[in-house]
Design a protein around this motif. Structure first.
Motif, PDB file in Angstrom:
ATOM      1  N   ILE A  94      74.152  27.037  14.137  1.00  0.00           N
ATOM      2  CA  ILE A  94      75.220  26.094  14.467  1.00  0.00           C
ATOM      3  C   ILE A  94      75.654  26.157  15.926  1.00  0.00           C
ATOM      4  O   ILE A  94      76.420  25.311  16.386  1.00  0.00           O
ATOM      5  N   GLU A  95      75.148  27.121  16.694  1.00  0.00           N
ATOM      6  CA  GLU A  95      75.566  27.287  18.087  1.00  0.00           C
ATOM      7  C   GLU A  95      75.494  26.011  18.905  1.00  0.00           C
ATOM      8  O   GLU A  95      76.350  25.749  19.735  1.00  0.00           O
ATOM      9  N   ASP A  96      74.448  25.215  18.689  1.00  0.00           N
ATOM     10  CA  ASP A  96      74.288  23.993  19.476  1.00  0.00           C
ATOM     11  C   ASP A  96      75.034  22.807  18.879  1.00  0.00           C
ATOM     12  O   ASP A  96      74.943  21.696  19.374  1.00  0.00           O
ATOM     13  N   GLY A  97      75.775  23.041  17.797  1.00  0.00           N
ATOM     14  CA  GLY A  97      76.589  21.999  17.209  1.00  0.00           C
ATOM     15  C   GLY A  97      75.867  21.117  16.210  1.00  0.00           C
ATOM     16  O   GLY A  97      76.453  20.196  15.656  1.00  0.00           O
ATOM     17  N   ARG A  98      74.590  21.393  15.949  1.00  0.00           N
ATOM     18  CA  ARG A  98      73.864  20.589  14.960  1.00  0.00           C
ATOM     19  C   ARG A  98      72.905  21.490  14.198  1.00  0.00           C
ATOM     20  O   ARG A  98      72.526  22.548  14.667  1.00  0.00           O
ATOM     21  N   VAL A  99      72.541  21.036  13.000  1.00  0.00           N
ATOM     22  CA  VAL A  99      71.599  21.771  12.162  1.00  0.00           C
ATOM     23  C   VAL A  99      70.418  20.852  11.906  1.00  0.00           C
ATOM     24  O   VAL A  99      70.578  19.783  11.316  1.00  0.00           O
ATOM     25  N   THR A 100      69.255  21.262  12.370  1.00  0.00           N
ATOM     26  CA  THR A 100      68.060  20.439  12.152  1.00  0.00           C
ATOM     27  C   THR A 100      67.580  20.608  10.716  1.00  0.00           C
ATOM     28  O   THR A 100      67.962  21.556  10.016  1.00  0.00           O
ATOM     29  N   ARG A 101      66.742  19.701  10.291  1.00  0.00           N
ATOM     30  CA  ARG A 101      66.159  19.773   8.946  1.00  0.00           C
ATOM     31  C   ARG A 101      65.377  21.085   8.789  1.00  0.00           C
ATOM     32  O   ARG A 101      65.476  21.750   7.769  1.00  0.00           O
ATOM     33  N   ASP A 102      64.606  21.452   9.822  1.00  0.00           N
ATOM     34  CA  ASP A 102      63.829  22.690   9.767  1.00  0.00           C
ATOM     35  C   ASP A 102      64.740  23.909   9.658  1.00  0.00           C
ATOM     36  O   ASP A 102      64.454  24.838   8.893  1.00  0.00           O
ATOM     37  N   GLU A 103      65.834  23.921  10.406  1.00  0.00           N
ATOM     38  CA  GLU A 103      66.763  25.045  10.340  1.00  0.00           C
ATOM     39  C   GLU A 103      67.388  25.153   8.952  1.00  0.00           C
ATOM     40  O   GLU A 103      67.505  26.251   8.399  1.00  0.00           O
ATOM     41  N   ARG A 104      67.768  24.014   8.383  1.00  0.00           N
ATOM     42  CA  ARG A 104      68.353  24.013   7.039  1.00  0.00           C
ATOM     43  C   ARG A 104      67.332  24.528   6.021  1.00  0.00           C
ATOM     44  O   ARG A 104      67.655  25.336   5.148  1.00  0.00           O
ATOM     45  N   GLN A 105      66.087  24.081   6.143  1.00  0.00           N
ATOM     46  CA  GLN A 105      65.038  24.531   5.230  1.00  0.00           C
ATOM     47  C   GLN A 105      64.807  26.034   5.355  1.00  0.00           C
ATOM     48  O   GLN A 105      64.602  26.717   4.357  1.00  0.00           O
ATOM     49  N   GLU A 106      64.823  26.541   6.574  1.00  0.00           N
ATOM     50  CA  GLU A 106      64.647  27.981   6.783  1.00  0.00           C
ATOM     51  C   GLU A 106      65.806  28.758   6.156  1.00  0.00           C
ATOM     52  O   GLU A 106      65.596  29.804   5.543  1.00  0.00           O
ATOM     53  N   LEU A 107      67.033  28.254   6.309  1.00  0.00           N
ATOM     54  CA  LEU A 107      68.179  28.915   5.690  1.00  0.00           C
ATOM     55  C   LEU A 107      68.077  28.878   4.166  1.00  0.00           C
ATOM     56  O   LEU A 107      68.373  29.872   3.493  1.00  0.00           O
TER      57      LEU A 107
END
Length: 182
Positions: A94-107
């Protein structure tokens, strides 16, 4: 909370993706700050190492269990370490203020590997967003009582599903406490 272990064919290491990039510069102290017990630092180091490729093998799970036993970590402490680890990852995402689809999938994949349900990802992302908004707003001064432009828009700052006071931070809270000028 049990670790989910992939068995069967030999695991194929994941390509360097969002999780690998997040783990590269994730200080493990962040997981401790997010609720993992300080006694779990060695466990967290091994956890980060084994999760880097996105696959948790039987041997890796056994190593984690052995390390938890060596450090006398209770089940609750291991669960707190897992949640702290996931929350620290959410803060990085969330540091950059957005969550990419790839980041969400990794989480989501990491949460599943750690034995959490998908709902934990929304919870830790919401918690990370709220903390980021609070951090960004801590040095803000209140808007002047004669401010002619209205309150800042929530939609311009973050997800509308979160409490607006999180986004206005202390400036908005202070503005609400000021008496109306006569």
């Amino acid at each position: 909370m049990a670790l989910r272990i992939r068995t069967g064919a030999a695991p194929v290491p994941a390509q360097a993706g969002a999780l690998s990039a997040l783990l590269d510069d994730l200080p493990l102290s962040a997981a401790v700050e997010e609720g993992a017990p300080a006694s779990a630092t060695a466990y967290l180091e091994l956890l980060a190492e084994v999760l880097e490729d996105g696959v948790l093998t039987d041997d890796e799970a056994a190593s984690l269990a052995s390390l938890a036993k060596t450090y006398s970590l209770s089940r609750d402490q291991v669960e707190a370490a897992h949640r702290g680890f996931l929350l620290a990852l959410a803060h990085k995402v969330i540091e950059d203020g957005r969550v990419t689809r790839d980041e969400r999938q990794e989480l989501l994949a990491t949460a599943a590997t750690l034995g959490f349900t998908d709902g934990i990802v929304k919870a830790v992302l919401d918690e990370a967003r709220a903390a980021l908004a609070e951090e960004r707003g801590k040095d803000c001064r209140p808007l002047p009582t004669s401010w002619p432009h209205g309150r800042p828009s929530v939609s311009a700052m973050a997800s509308p599903s979160q409490d607006a006071t999180n986004f206005y931070g202390r400036a908005w809270k202070a503005e609400r406490k000021q008496p109306a000028s006569a």
